[in-house]
Design an enzyme around this catalytic site. Sequence first.
Site, PDB file in Angstrom:
ATOM      1  N   LYS A  81       0.930  -1.290   0.016  1.00 31.05           N
ATOM      2  CA  LYS A  81       0.004   0.046   0.003  1.00 31.05           C
ATOM      3  C   LYS A  81       0.656   1.232  -0.095  1.00 31.05           C
ATOM      4  O   LYS A  81       0.493   2.321  -0.652  1.00 31.05           O
ATOM      5  CB  LYS A  81      -0.742  -0.071   1.236  1.00 31.05           C
ATOM      6  CG  LYS A  81      -2.171   0.793   1.092  1.00 31.05           C
ATOM      7  CD  LYS A  81      -3.087   0.506   0.068  1.00 31.05           C
ATOM      8  CE  LYS A  81      -4.409   0.430   0.455  1.00 31.05           C
ATOM      9  NZ  LYS A  81      -5.175   0.100  -0.548  1.00 31.05           N
ATOM     10  N   LYS A  83      -4.913   4.326  -8.045  1.00 28.94           N
ATOM     11  CA  LYS A  83      -4.003   4.928  -7.397  1.00 28.94           C
ATOM     12  C   LYS A  83      -2.701   4.869  -7.859  1.00 28.94           C
ATOM     13  O   LYS A  83      -1.980   5.948  -7.939  1.00 28.94           O
ATOM     14  CB  LYS A  83      -3.858   4.467  -5.947  1.00 28.94           C
ATOM     15  CG  LYS A  83      -3.745   5.286  -5.002  1.00 28.94           C
ATOM     16  CD  LYS A  83      -3.604   4.941  -3.451  1.00 28.94           C
ATOM     17  CE  LYS A  83      -4.506   3.656  -2.904  1.00 28.94           C
ATOM     18  NZ  LYS A  83      -5.911   4.018  -2.103  1.00 28.94           N
TER      19      LYS A  83
HETATM   20  P1  NAD Z   1     -12.191  -6.396   3.301  1.00 20.44           P
HETATM   21  O1  NAD Z   1     -10.962  -6.967   4.014  1.00 20.44           O
HETATM   22  O2  NAD Z   1     -13.347  -5.993   3.634  1.00 20.44           O
HETATM   23  O3  NAD Z   1     -12.519  -7.326   2.029  1.00 20.44           O
HETATM   24  C1  NAD Z   1     -11.754  -8.414   1.465  1.00 20.44           C
HETATM   25  C2  NAD Z   1     -12.323  -9.680   1.241  1.00 20.44           C
HETATM   26  O4  NAD Z   1     -11.447 -10.349   0.551  1.00 20.44           O
HETATM   27  C3  NAD Z   1     -12.635 -10.579   2.496  1.00 20.44           C
HETATM   28  O5  NAD Z   1     -13.943 -10.864   2.901  1.00 20.44           O
HETATM   29  C4  NAD Z   1     -11.748 -11.615   2.694  1.00 20.44           C
HETATM   30  O6  NAD Z   1     -12.267 -12.851   3.181  1.00 20.44           O
HETATM   31  C5  NAD Z   1     -11.534 -11.804   1.121  1.00 20.44           C
HETATM   32  N1  NAD Z   1     -10.203 -12.630   0.729  1.00 20.44           N
HETATM   33  C6  NAD Z   1      -8.945 -12.546   1.222  1.00 20.44           C
HETATM   34  N2  NAD Z   1      -7.979 -13.177   0.351  1.00 20.44           N
HETATM   35  C7  NAD Z   1      -8.757 -13.871  -0.438  1.00 20.44           C
HETATM   36  C8  NAD Z   1      -8.598 -14.811  -1.521  1.00 20.44           C
HETATM   37  N3  NAD Z   1      -7.361 -15.032  -1.814  1.00 20.44           N
HETATM   38  N4  NAD Z   1      -9.613 -15.255  -2.292  1.00 20.44           N
HETATM   39  C9  NAD Z   1     -10.956 -14.661  -2.249  1.00 20.44           C
HETATM   40  N5  NAD Z   1     -11.247 -13.633  -1.174  1.00 20.44           N
HETATM   41  C10 NAD Z   1     -10.083 -13.496  -0.343  1.00 20.44           C
HETATM   42  O7  NAD Z   1     -11.471  -5.235   2.354  1.00 20.44           O
HETATM   43  P2  NAD Z   1     -12.240  -3.831   1.673  1.00 20.44           P
HETATM   44  O8  NAD Z   1     -12.479  -2.824   2.516  1.00 20.44           O
HETATM   45  O9  NAD Z   1     -13.246  -4.784   0.640  1.00 20.44           O
HETATM   46  O10 NAD Z   1     -11.216  -3.649   0.497  1.00 20.44           O
HETATM   47  C11 NAD Z   1     -10.723  -4.432  -0.494  1.00 20.44           C
HETATM   48  C12 NAD Z   1      -9.568  -4.320  -1.051  1.00 20.44           C
HETATM   49  O11 NAD Z   1      -9.506  -3.125  -1.916  1.00 20.44           O
HETATM   50  C13 NAD Z   1      -8.340  -4.309  -0.270  1.00 20.44           C
HETATM   51  O12 NAD Z   1      -7.233  -4.670  -0.819  1.00 20.44           O
HETATM   52  C14 NAD Z   1      -8.109  -2.783  -0.266  1.00 20.44           C
HETATM   53  O13 NAD Z   1      -6.748  -2.394  -0.029  1.00 20.44           O
HETATM   54  C15 NAD Z   1      -8.481  -2.425  -1.535  1.00 20.44           C
HETATM   55  N6  NAD Z   1      -8.810  -0.836  -1.723  1.00 20.44           N
HETATM   56  C16 NAD Z   1      -9.702  -0.369  -0.854  1.00 20.44           C
HETATM   57  C17 NAD Z   1     -10.127   1.021  -1.039  1.00 20.44           C
HETATM   58  C18 NAD Z   1     -11.406   1.595  -0.289  1.00 20.44           C
HETATM   59  O14 NAD Z   1     -11.534   2.687  -0.492  1.00 20.44           O
HETATM   60  N7  NAD Z   1     -12.345   0.742   0.170  1.00 20.44           N
HETATM   61  C19 NAD Z   1      -9.301   1.719  -1.642  1.00 20.44           C
HETATM   62  C20 NAD Z   1      -8.397   1.168  -2.526  1.00 20.44           C
HETATM   63  C21 NAD Z   1      -8.074   0.068  -2.489  1.00 20.44           C
END
Ligand code: NAD
Length: 505
Positions: A347, A461
């Site tokens: 990140k 990003k």
């Molecule tokens: P979260 O942790 O709520 O959701 C991620 C999901 O992925 C979880 O349910 C987890 O069980 C699942 N997971 C993990 N490894 C997995 C795999 N190998 N196969 C299938 N499922 C798997 O996170 P989020 O808030 O939903 O964010 C998701 C991603 O988006 C993160 O990597 C985050 O950094 C990225 N992101 C989010 C934002 C934002 O504003 N929400 C911005 C930029 C990037």
Amino acid sequence: MKVQSTTTQQDDHFLISNYDYKSTNIEKNGDKYIAKPQITNFKFKTDTRIPKLGVMLVGWGGNNGTTLTGGILANKFNITWNSRRGTHQPNFYGSLTQSSVIKIGTCNTEEVFVPFKDVLPMVNPCDIVFGGWDISSMNLADAMNRAQVVEYDLQQKLRPYLEKLVPLPSIYYPDFIAANQGDRADNVIPGNNKLEHLNIIRKNIADFKQQNNLDKVILLWTANTERFCVEDPNIHGTAEKLLKSIESSHPEISASTIFACAACLEGCSFINGSPQNTIVPGVIELAEKAGVFVAGDDFKTGQTKFKTCLVEYLVGAGIKPKAIISYNHLGNNDGKNLSQESCFKSKERSKKTCVDDILESNKVLYPTEEELNIDHTIVIKYCPETGDSKKAMDEYIAEIFLGGRQTFAVYNVCEDSLLAAPLIMDLLLLCELFERIQFQKDASEYQRFDTVLSWLSYLMKAPKSESGITTINSLSRQRAMLENLVKVCAGLTIDDNLRLEVRYG
Ligand code: NAD
């Protein structure tokens, strides 16, 4: 909207627009630049038939996955809900395609704007069929409750729709995400054979497409941020080497890269919403061969969007940013995962590179490499009590006239997934649209856009570009690029903001 012009033709299937692209070729002659304006003819051909689109999310049961799915269902069925602030209607605020507008011209002296989505035929988000995988077996209603993003009353109203949706078992390589995620991993494809994993994911995609009678499917990674894989040309460098490394279950093949390969092999575009280096060169070659797109990395939602605006404003005003110090604290599962150093590092990289090209463009402010090396510090702390309501505190220190200082202290509170969900929707809708566009340069053969879809950089990003093409991070340039592309394809004139027709008739 209908365009009447001799440079645009339309039949039942295609919209063809002829566009004279004006650019300037610069030659260096000693310490002088010689500027030579030139015109290149392009033809853009858009297939106007809207397909039945399926989307498979990796990490479907996470905060983003549940918020996106529930939010679209709320819009589709016009579900209203109550909170202490009153009754709420569903909307698509935060979506570039659904809620922003584009100026298409002037009527007398009045500027006329239409929704972005109305310039070219696009899939209606409410018609997307969703599916996907998660390492957690929770159905989407329970997962939405676990996420604590959506208002309770809306959660209750969405429950009958969401409880029927259960993520498919996924690939879980614990070494790639934080150890603290282990306790939710109860929905995992067994074994350590990476080729078998790839084949299962491929079959899942094919079944999903067939069972839902879909014209096309797009895959999007919104699962946890992985650590970077240790990239090696012998492992990841070509499609052949990558598939061999999967066959030998090489430890430096991440779960996200397996999903990207499966997408390409099934003829689906793949979007990486997290910062890790999923889209290795072998994936790009597979995508190229399959004629699909890859796009990444990491959704550009709140803090970084603002950063690329503010730094652009300062540098554009001739003011010299010298330090950017960014603190974040968040309490959702993303934050929990990022509390492990290896995942945080992924990140940190994507958050840090987002202003580089803006600074590099101005040699008056930054004449040397050394000066470009500004203090840009990223801190992320996991604080469970904050939930999905992420706090971002940034200090920008800039040098102004005669050695003075200007400091901005910005406090940004945003509900992370409520910003990310509409942005994910835009990525999917635009990627699908770009699959229907071909172009011709100077009467050559029609071709599709480059495999690495950098047109989507406004939403990313750390935008990935085709090799040899510089990445643009400036938010206004990224948005103008997208807006202008759809206008050109529709046969509309690009706005240079001179407004001569208003000033001089
Ligand atoms: P979260 O942790 O709520 O959701 C991620 C999901 O992925 C979880 O349910 C987890 O069980 C699942 N997971 C993990 N490894 C997995 C795999 N190998 N196969 C299938 N499922 C798997 O996170 P989020 O808030 O939903 O964010 C998701 C991603 O988006 C993160 O990597 C985050 O950094 C990225 N992101 C989010 C934002 C934002 O504003 N929400 C911005 C930029 C990037």
